[in-house]
Structure formats: C-alpha cells, structure tokens
Design an enzyme around this catalytic site. Structure first.
Site, PDB file in Angstrom:
ATOM      1  N   ASP A  44       0.827  -1.213   0.000  1.00 17.26           N
ATOM      2  CA  ASP A  44       0.000   0.000   0.000  1.00 17.26           C
ATOM      3  C   ASP A  44       0.858   1.259   0.000  1.00 17.26           C
ATOM      4  OD1 ASP A  44       0.885  -0.575   2.645  1.00 17.26           O
ATOM      5  OD2 ASP A  44      -0.597   0.847   3.420  1.00 17.26           O
ATOM      6  N   GLU A  45       0.240   2.346  -0.399  1.00 15.36           N
ATOM      7  CA  GLU A  45       0.786   3.702  -0.272  1.00 15.36           C
ATOM      8  C   GLU A  45       2.241   3.808  -0.760  1.00 15.36           C
ATOM      9  OE1 GLU A  45      -1.707   5.612   3.386  1.00 15.36           O
ATOM     10  OE2 GLU A  45      -0.040   4.320   3.958  1.00 15.36           O
ATOM     11  N   VAL A  46       2.489   3.396  -1.973  1.00  9.84           N
ATOM     12  CA  VAL A  46       3.845   3.447  -2.533  1.00  9.84           C
ATOM     13  C   VAL A  46       4.022   4.759  -3.300  1.00  9.84           C
ATOM     14  CG1 VAL A  46       5.519   2.322  -4.035  1.00  9.84           C
ATOM     15  CG2 VAL A  46       3.905   0.942  -2.705  1.00  9.84           C
TER      16      VAL A  46
END
Length: 575
Positions: free
Chosen positions: A368-370
């Site tokens: 997530d959230e890269v």
C-alpha cells in the site's frame, strides 16, 4: 441587541436544553433526561450474540469453591483444552467483580439463595450447579495444534436441570470448545436479588461463526507496544471470539522485530535495540498465547513502501532520490529499489525466516501507499524501465516488484498464501486466485464498489475500511461500525462467498501501551459481533444493553476498557 438571529439562537438553545434533544454522539441519552444510567445492562447475555439461544428464566446457583469443568477423555488429552478450563473458570468468577460482590455482602444483610422455591414472580432456582461437562467429539485431542483459516468453531451448550449429565458444552474441535467455554463464562452473572449469588440460566445454545476470518490489526511500529499489552489484547480478542491477530510488526518509523538472519535490522532500525524490540522468545510467546486461544497470528512486513527503518540496518535496499537540478543523490530515500537483484535476494532470505518463525499459513506482504517520486527522479531506475519497455509507467514498476515478491512467497516451503492491501488489486497486478485482498480505502459507497470488483474478479477479500479504531469521535461511534456488513455490496451470492470476513484496525501514530486497550475496547466488540453473529443481528437498542453488560464484564475481568453507550456505571471495585 435582540436581533432576529439572536432570538432564534436562544429559542434553539432553550429547545435543546428543556426538550432533551440529543447532541451528536449521544445516541442513547434518554429523552427527556432522567436520573440513572442511559442504558441498562442485560444479565448473563453472550457477546457476540449466538446464532441460536433458548434461555429460560429459571437458573442454577454456582459456588466458586465447588464448581468444576469435567473433561471427557478426548478433551483431557488436549493441552489447549486443559489450559483453557483454568482460564475460563477465572473469567466466570473474576477478581474485580468478586471484590465488589464481597463488599456488598458485607455491607448489606440478605437472605441466603432460595432453593427449590420461586425466587421472583418469573424466575426459579433449580439448584446448585457444581459441574459442566466439556465434551470433545473427536478421537484426537491434539490433532490440530494450530488454528487455521476455516477451522471448525461450532459448539453447543446445554444446561438442563432434569439430569446431571445434561449440563455440558460439546464440539467436534478444540476451537469450538474454546468458543463455547467463553460463552459459558459470559452467561454467569451476580444476582443482587439473591444475596449476590453467582447464577447461570437454564439454557441451550447452538452457535457458529458467520465468517472464518475475524481479525484485529495491531501496529507495533509507530509506537512500540509492551508484551503485556499484546497479551492482554489476545485475551480480549478471545473474549470477543476474534480469531486473527494481524501483526503489523514493522514500518517506516521502526523495525522492532529481531531477525536472526539480519540482526542489524532491529539493532539499527528499532527505536531502542534493547528495550523496544521483540526477541524470538517474545514472538514465540505471542504465537503460543494466541494458539491456545484459537487465534492465528498473521504477520505483515509491508513492502515496497513503509520501509525507511529497514535501510538503517540493511543499506542499499531503498531507492536513492535525486535532486533534479544537480542530478545527484539528495540524501533521501524512497521505496525499495526494484532494479537490484540484491533486494530480492534479501527478501528471499527474510521471508524464509518469517515462514519458519510464524506457523500461520497466510502472510501479509503489504503493497500500500507506494510513493513513486524517488523512482521518477532516479536515473538508474529510469534506465531499467526503458530496458523493460515500461518507460514512465511507475505503477507497472510497482507491479513488477509485487509480482516478483509473490513468486518468492509462492516458493516458500510452507506453501504460504499471500495477503495484500487493495492497491495491489487496484493497480492490476498479476496475482494468483488465492491471493487475499484487504480493502481499507474508500469509506462509504467506495468500499462497496471495491468489494464487488475484487470478488467479481474471483479474489478472496477481507474488509477493514469501515472498521478503523484509530479514528475516534465523541459519542457511541461503535454504532457506525456495527451497521457496516461485509456483504453489503451489489455482488452475487457466489461473489459474497469469497468474502472471508473482516478486520478492525488500530494504527498507532497516536496509540501506545497506555491507551490502546481503552481506545480499542469495547468498540472492537461491535466489529466482532458483526463478523460472528447472524446478519439479522442488527437491533442497535438491544445490542447496546448487551454491550453495556459486556463492557462491565471486561472491566470486571481486569481490563481498562472505556464506556461506549453513555452515562452509567459498572458494579466493579476497580483498583
């Protein structure tokens, strides 16, 4: 000056004050206001609500020093069941509530419990209950050492006064016995009308979970959580029939896991390498404490983002960020560098260790959230992308990383199954049909759309989006979580069969060992009931009374849980 606005404001204030209009969050405040608790607790009700329960007003009386659980041969052969009966007897007669009971008995003089006569107009004492039989209908009490996805948690309870052999809890698995014993411990209550005796009603229960995956996500990286706090969390999970501890063990801020293969990860990446780490012994204790409570420990090592702390102990893992003006490194780092074979060699060794340390079949790999900013700035990353004909497509580069990691997980000797955050699916990554997608974004209508898209594509799903405990507001916010059902989306019945369940999550940016339990509980209990009980269990008013009792029950057992239904009190002598 009596302007029209001021007049209207004053009238509105008077209406709210004298007519008893509730402020936002005061869901259970009586209208008009009255003395006493907002919500009256039930007595001897079970949380989560059982699938089927027949309860009579007639009751047994229990004596602390005379009561026992009697195990049949199969149950007695199980180390899990043997250890559990001691724990559950302690929960039936908890110390905090016992002290309050003794104080009342000393202060007030009541008649002893009535025996064989009507105690009230509607209830009847059928005698003393000294034994409940614990029956495991299995030839092997130790055949299932560890809990697993889809384990049998069905149980039946019969408390019948007609025969001494008809007071029992029975299941075909040790996991079902654990759930049934917890229910029995909750059915015991103290009766003020009967000299504060311990009582349990004549009852029959047939119960089983609605979803196989009922999780609690714990973040130990933003704030280190003490071992005692984690072990208390496992106790509370068992009391609420949650069966998965999703352990988000490391993150950008700190790396508290002590790896045997790469010891520098915690030595240099933990907040404090001596006091704020989880040793291999600590991890074994958590896994064992979870095991005997029928709780799976699913660990998460989130990659390729959320990994800044990893770089301290393993230099070269992360992507160097470049200054666009000087075209030189600026001293900052981004996600893991997908262009380096050494990164994947490191991950192969680390995940081999993870698979050996954690017996759970499912492993959460994050995803997530890269942020792609550093990838965009790095000339070596861009050269790599040109060679692979994905120039400028940084989401495709992210997919390349995840897909390579999934191959690593697929080759682990335990045949582990990966779990990913929803971005992996949203990016169109090539994932196996068994890969589980956890939905955490898009509150409201958004998560419903994602659950439909994921299951329509044939992927198993877990819902977390509406169950975030770290978001708090005034009042009874558990009601919102209680009303959100993992099946509330426009999919087919076949799609909904792919919903494994849900998880309530508490991220720890503003949570530590001091406030975790009061912030999480009993708010998490609302999610626990949604995931266990029948879909038809939706009456908020009825649930609030049971939750008030459950709140006091957990408090009486020694856990500092918070009030969640408004003004009131618990008959607990808290020290």
């Amino acid at each position: 000056m009596n302007s029209p606005v001021r007049v209207v404001t004053c009238l509105l204030y008077a209406f709210i004050t004298f007519c008893g209009v509730n402020a936002e969050g005061d869901d259970f405040k009586p209208i008009p206001p009255k003395a006493g608790s907002w919500v009256g607790p039930t007595t001897g009700e079970v949380w989560p609500n059982p699938q089927i329960r027949f309860r009579q007003n007639s009751f047994f009386v229990l004596q602390v020093d005379q009561f026992e659980f009697k195990l049949n041969n199969a149950a007695a052969s199980s180390d899990i069941v043997n250890e559990s009966v001691v724990r559950f007897k302690d929960r039936m007669f908890p110390g905090q509530a016992q002290r309050a009971r003794e104080a009342r008995q000393t202060r007030f003089r009541f008649q002893p419990p009535l025996n064989g006569r009507e105690s009230t107009e509607f209830s009847y004492n059928v005698g003393q209950l000294d034994t409940i039989h614990v029956i495991l209908e299995s030839a092997c009490g130790n055949c299932e050492k560890y809990p697993y996805m889809g384990m049998n948690e069905t149980y039946e309870i019969v408390l019948n006064p007609d025969s001494s052999e008809e007071q029992f809890v029975v299941s075909s698995s040790v996991w079902g016995l654990l759930r049934g014993l917890e229910s029995i411990s909750q059915m015991v209550y103290i009766s003020p009308e009967n000299n504060y005796s311990y009582q349990i009603n004549v009852t029959r229960v047939i119960d089983f979970p609605r979803f196989p995956h009922r999780g609690f996500m714990l973040d130990t990286a933003r704030h280190y959580l003490s071992m005692n706090t984690i072990l208390q969390t496992l106790d509370l999970m068992e009391m609420n029939k949650l069966n998965v501890l999703h352990w988000h063990i490391v993150d950008t801020e700190s790396f508290p896991y002590q790896s045997t293969t790469f010891p520098d990860l915690s030595a240099k990446g933990a907040y404090d390498p001596y006091t704020h780490v989880y040793s291999q012994e600590d991890v074994r204790l958590i896994i064992e404490s979870a095991r005997v409570r029928g709780i799976r420990v699913m660990v998460e090592f989130d990659t390729p983002g959320h990994t800044q702390s990893w770089e301290k102990g393993q230099p070269g893992l992360l992507t160097e960020c470049y200054d666009p003006t000087t075209e030189r490194p600026n001293g900052r780092y981004g996600p893991m560098d997908p262009t380096k074979n050494e990164v994947f060699e490191f991950l192969t060794e680390l995940y081999q260790e993870i698979s050996e340390v954690f017996p759970e079949e499912y492993i959460h790999i994050g995803g997530d959230e890269v942020s792609t900013n550093c990838w965009r700035s790095n000339p070596f990353v861009n050269d790599f992308m040109n060679q692979w004909n994905i120039t400028g497509d940084y989401k495709r580069l992210e997919s390349y990383f995840i897909e390579t990691l999934l191959v690593i997980v697929d080759k682990l000797p335990r045949n582990n199954i990966p779990v990913v955050w929803q971005e992996v699916f949203d990016n169109g990554d090539n994932i196996s049909p068994e890969t589980v997608v956890q939905v955490w974004k898009n509150w409201g209508i958004g998560w419903r759309n994602r659950m439909q898209a994921i299951t329509t594509a044939g992927q198993p799903a877990i819902l977390s989006a509406p169950y975030y405990l770290n978001y708090i507001k005034y009042g009874s916010d558990w009601v919102e979580m209680y009303e959100e059902d993992p099946h509330d989306f426009a999919g087919t019945e076949e799609d909904k069969q792919l919903v494994l369940g849900g998880e309530t999550c508490i991220w720890a940016e503003f949570v530590n060992s001091i406030n975790l339990i009061p912030r999480a509980w009993p708010r998490a209990s609302a999610v626990a009931e949604r995931l266990w009980s029948s879909r038809d269990t939706r009456n908020i008013s009825e649930a609030s009374s049971r939750l008030q009792e459950h709140e006091c029950r957990m408090l009486g057992r020694g856990y500092p849980v918070s009030p969640v239904v408004g003004a009131g009190f618990c008959s607990v002598k808290w020290n």
